[in-house]
Motif scaffolding. Structure first.
Motif, PDB file in Angstrom:
ATOM      1  N   ARG A   8       0.813  -1.216   0.000  1.00  0.00           N
ATOM      2  CA  ARG A   8       0.000   0.000   0.000  1.00  0.00           C
ATOM      3  C   ARG A   8       0.848   1.268   0.000  1.00  0.00           C
ATOM      4  O   ARG A   8       0.515   2.245  -0.668  1.00  0.00           O
ATOM      5  CB  ARG A   8      -0.951  -0.018   1.184  1.00  0.00           C
ATOM      6  CG  ARG A   8      -1.963   1.114   1.143  1.00  0.00           C
ATOM      7  CD  ARG A   8      -3.003   0.938   2.241  1.00  0.00           C
ATOM      8  NE  ARG A   8      -3.901   2.065   2.231  1.00  0.00           N
ATOM      9  CZ  ARG A   8      -4.877   2.251   1.355  1.00  0.00           C
ATOM     10  NH1 ARG A   8      -5.095   1.364   0.425  1.00  0.00           N
ATOM     11  NH2 ARG A   8      -5.659   3.320   1.412  1.00  0.00           N
ATOM     12  N   GLU A   9       1.939   1.272   0.741  1.00  0.00           N
ATOM     13  CA  GLU A   9       2.790   2.471   0.797  1.00  0.00           C
ATOM     14  C   GLU A   9       3.287   2.860  -0.591  1.00  0.00           C
ATOM     15  O   GLU A   9       3.271   4.039  -0.949  1.00  0.00           O
ATOM     16  CB  GLU A   9       3.987   2.231   1.719  1.00  0.00           C
ATOM     17  CG  GLU A   9       3.654   2.284   3.186  1.00  0.00           C
ATOM     18  CD  GLU A   9       4.899   2.081   4.046  1.00  0.00           C
ATOM     19  OE1 GLU A   9       6.014   2.393   3.581  1.00  0.00           O
ATOM     20  OE2 GLU A   9       4.729   1.606   5.167  1.00  0.00           O
ATOM     21  N   THR A  10       3.725   1.874  -1.346  1.00  0.00           N
ATOM     22  CA  THR A  10       4.221   2.145  -2.699  1.00  0.00           C
ATOM     23  C   THR A  10       3.096   2.646  -3.594  1.00  0.00           C
ATOM     24  O   THR A  10       3.291   3.584  -4.378  1.00  0.00           O
ATOM     25  CB  THR A  10       4.857   0.876  -3.297  1.00  0.00           C
ATOM     26  OG1 THR A  10       5.921   0.456  -2.448  1.00  0.00           O
ATOM     27  CG2 THR A  10       5.388   1.122  -4.688  1.00  0.00           C
ATOM     28  N   LEU A  11       1.917   2.053  -3.469  1.00  0.00           N
ATOM     29  CA  LEU A  11       0.786   2.483  -4.289  1.00  0.00           C
ATOM     30  C   LEU A  11       0.371   3.915  -3.962  1.00  0.00           C
ATOM     31  O   LEU A  11       0.095   4.715  -4.858  1.00  0.00           O
ATOM     32  CB  LEU A  11      -0.398   1.528  -4.100  1.00  0.00           C
ATOM     33  CG  LEU A  11      -0.193   0.095  -4.581  1.00  0.00           C
ATOM     34  CD1 LEU A  11      -1.394  -0.765  -4.209  1.00  0.00           C
ATOM     35  CD2 LEU A  11       0.050   0.053  -6.075  1.00  0.00           C
ATOM     36  N   VAL A  12       0.343   4.245  -2.682  1.00  0.00           N
ATOM     37  CA  VAL A  12      -0.017   5.610  -2.266  1.00  0.00           C
ATOM     38  C   VAL A  12       1.038   6.598  -2.751  1.00  0.00           C
ATOM     39  O   VAL A  12       0.708   7.671  -3.271  1.00  0.00           O
ATOM     40  CB  VAL A  12      -0.212   5.681  -0.731  1.00  0.00           C
ATOM     41  CG1 VAL A  12      -0.300   7.126  -0.251  1.00  0.00           C
ATOM     42  CG2 VAL A  12      -1.470   4.910  -0.331  1.00  0.00           C
ATOM     43  N   LEU A  71      -4.225  15.982  -5.587  1.00  0.00           N
ATOM     44  CA  LEU A  71      -5.285  15.260  -4.896  1.00  0.00           C
ATOM     45  C   LEU A  71      -5.059  15.248  -3.386  1.00  0.00           C
ATOM     46  O   LEU A  71      -3.928  15.199  -2.912  1.00  0.00           O
ATOM     47  CB  LEU A  71      -5.365  13.813  -5.390  1.00  0.00           C
ATOM     48  CG  LEU A  71      -5.799  13.604  -6.839  1.00  0.00           C
ATOM     49  CD1 LEU A  71      -5.828  12.122  -7.162  1.00  0.00           C
ATOM     50  CD2 LEU A  71      -7.150  14.234  -7.114  1.00  0.00           C
ATOM     51  N   GLY A  72      -6.167  15.244  -2.638  1.00  0.00           N
ATOM     52  CA  GLY A  72      -6.096  15.133  -1.186  1.00  0.00           C
ATOM     53  C   GLY A  72      -5.904  13.682  -0.771  1.00  0.00           C
ATOM     54  O   GLY A  72      -6.069  12.756  -1.573  1.00  0.00           O
ATOM     55  N   GLN A  73      -5.598  13.487   0.510  1.00  0.00           N
ATOM     56  CA  GLN A  73      -5.339  12.138   1.002  1.00  0.00           C
ATOM     57  C   GLN A  73      -6.555  11.222   0.875  1.00  0.00           C
ATOM     58  O   GLN A  73      -6.417  10.052   0.536  1.00  0.00           O
ATOM     59  CB  GLN A  73      -4.857  12.183   2.462  1.00  0.00           C
ATOM     60  CG  GLN A  73      -4.385  10.852   2.999  1.00  0.00           C
ATOM     61  CD  GLN A  73      -3.189  10.302   2.225  1.00  0.00           C
ATOM     62  OE1 GLN A  73      -2.271  11.039   1.873  1.00  0.00           O
ATOM     63  NE2 GLN A  73      -3.214   9.003   1.936  1.00  0.00           N
ATOM     64  N   ASP A  74      -7.755  11.773   1.127  1.00  0.00           N
ATOM     65  CA  ASP A  74      -8.969  10.952   0.986  1.00  0.00           C
ATOM     66  C   ASP A  74      -9.152  10.466  -0.447  1.00  0.00           C
ATOM     67  O   ASP A  74      -9.530   9.309  -0.675  1.00  0.00           O
ATOM     68  CB  ASP A  74     -10.211  11.734   1.421  1.00  0.00           C
ATOM     69  CG  ASP A  74     -10.259  11.958   2.920  1.00  0.00           C
ATOM     70  OD1 ASP A  74      -9.540  11.239   3.650  1.00  0.00           O
ATOM     71  OD2 ASP A  74     -11.016  12.846   3.359  1.00  0.00           O
ATOM     72  N   GLN A  75      -8.878  11.341  -1.402  1.00  0.00           N
ATOM     73  CA  GLN A  75      -9.007  10.970  -2.810  1.00  0.00           C
ATOM     74  C   GLN A  75      -7.964   9.917  -3.195  1.00  0.00           C
ATOM     75  O   GLN A  75      -8.272   8.972  -3.918  1.00  0.00           O
ATOM     76  CB  GLN A  75      -8.870  12.203  -3.702  1.00  0.00           C
ATOM     77  CG  GLN A  75     -10.020  13.180  -3.550  1.00  0.00           C
ATOM     78  CD  GLN A  75      -9.735  14.490  -4.252  1.00  0.00           C
ATOM     79  OE1 GLN A  75      -8.644  15.051  -4.117  1.00  0.00           O
ATOM     80  NE2 GLN A  75     -10.716  14.975  -5.000  1.00  0.00           N
ATOM     81  N   ILE A  76      -6.753  10.096  -2.695  1.00  0.00           N
ATOM     82  CA  ILE A  76      -5.694   9.117  -2.984  1.00  0.00           C
ATOM     83  C   ILE A  76      -6.046   7.770  -2.376  1.00  0.00           C
ATOM     84  O   ILE A  76      -5.929   6.730  -3.026  1.00  0.00           O
ATOM     85  CB  ILE A  76      -4.323   9.626  -2.480  1.00  0.00           C
ATOM     86  CG1 ILE A  76      -3.850  10.767  -3.386  1.00  0.00           C
ATOM     87  CG2 ILE A  76      -3.296   8.502  -2.440  1.00  0.00           C
ATOM     88  CD1 ILE A  76      -2.569  11.436  -2.955  1.00  0.00           C
ATOM     89  N   ASP A  77      -6.504   7.786  -1.123  1.00  0.00           N
ATOM     90  CA  ASP A  77      -6.891   6.526  -0.467  1.00  0.00           C
ATOM     91  C   ASP A  77      -8.021   5.833  -1.227  1.00  0.00           C
ATOM     92  O   ASP A  77      -7.994   4.606  -1.415  1.00  0.00           O
ATOM     93  CB  ASP A  77      -7.316   6.777   0.984  1.00  0.00           C
ATOM     94  CG  ASP A  77      -6.143   7.094   1.888  1.00  0.00           C
ATOM     95  OD1 ASP A  77      -5.000   6.745   1.521  1.00  0.00           O
ATOM     96  OD2 ASP A  77      -6.371   7.685   2.967  1.00  0.00           O
TER      97      ASP A  77
END
Length: 168
Positions: free
Chosen positions: A37-41, A51-57
């Motif tokens: 997940r870290e790499t994908l984020v 993009l904001g964190q919510d959008q990225i998540d």
């Protein structure tokens, strides 16, 4: 009238399991990459810094779910093709040959690019586990292709048996 049972030749059965094993190894590697997940984020953030964190998540979660569906579909398709090939379906042997030849060519290309140093020159990171998976799946699929064609009589016999049961 029931179809007579014809035993599956050993070479064909081994080929079937090589196809399924290769697809399983590829799926396990793909799924393991999905769970990094870290790499994908980090990659999503690099590609879309606005993009904001919510959008990225949300995007990463959707990508993981879609990736899992694709992985399952891929494994199911290879398994069904391998089983159809084992039952003597020549069309499945042809499809597996095309897919396998493309996979073998791509695997060899990846290995040549890495060992020639071209990947490093271009700044492409190739992890050892990715190279190992590429090598193993390339060998498995090349062997599966060879075995399918070593037992070609199985497909000629099967076609004859199938055509005997088609309604006139």
């Amino acid at each position: 009238m029931a179809r007579p049972l014809t035993p599956i030749p050993k070479l064909i059965n081994v080929s079937r399991w090589l196809w399924i094993t290769s697809a399983s190894i590829g799926m396990v590697r793909f799924v393991s990459q999905l769970f990094d997940r870290e790499t994908l984020v980090a990659e999503a953030r690099r590609q879309n810094p606005e993009l904001g964190q919510d959008q990225i998540d949300a995007g990463v979660n959707g990508g993981i779910m879609f990736g899992l569906l694709i992985a399952v579909a891929f494994l199911l398709a290879y398994t069904r093709l391998a089983n159809a090939m084992a039952r003597g379906r020549n069309w499945a042997r042809i499809v597996l040959t095309v897919l396998g030849a493309a996979s073998v060519a791509f695997g060899l290309f990846r290995l040549v690019v890495f060992f020639s140093g071209l990947a490093a020159e271009l700044g492409v990171e190739m992890r050892p586990v990715d190279l190992a998976v590429a090598f193993v799946t390339t060998v498995l699929e090349a062997a599966a292709i060879v075995l399918m064609y070593r037992a070609s009589a199985h497909f000629r016999t099967r076609v004859t048996v199938d055509s005997a049961f088609k309604p006139s």
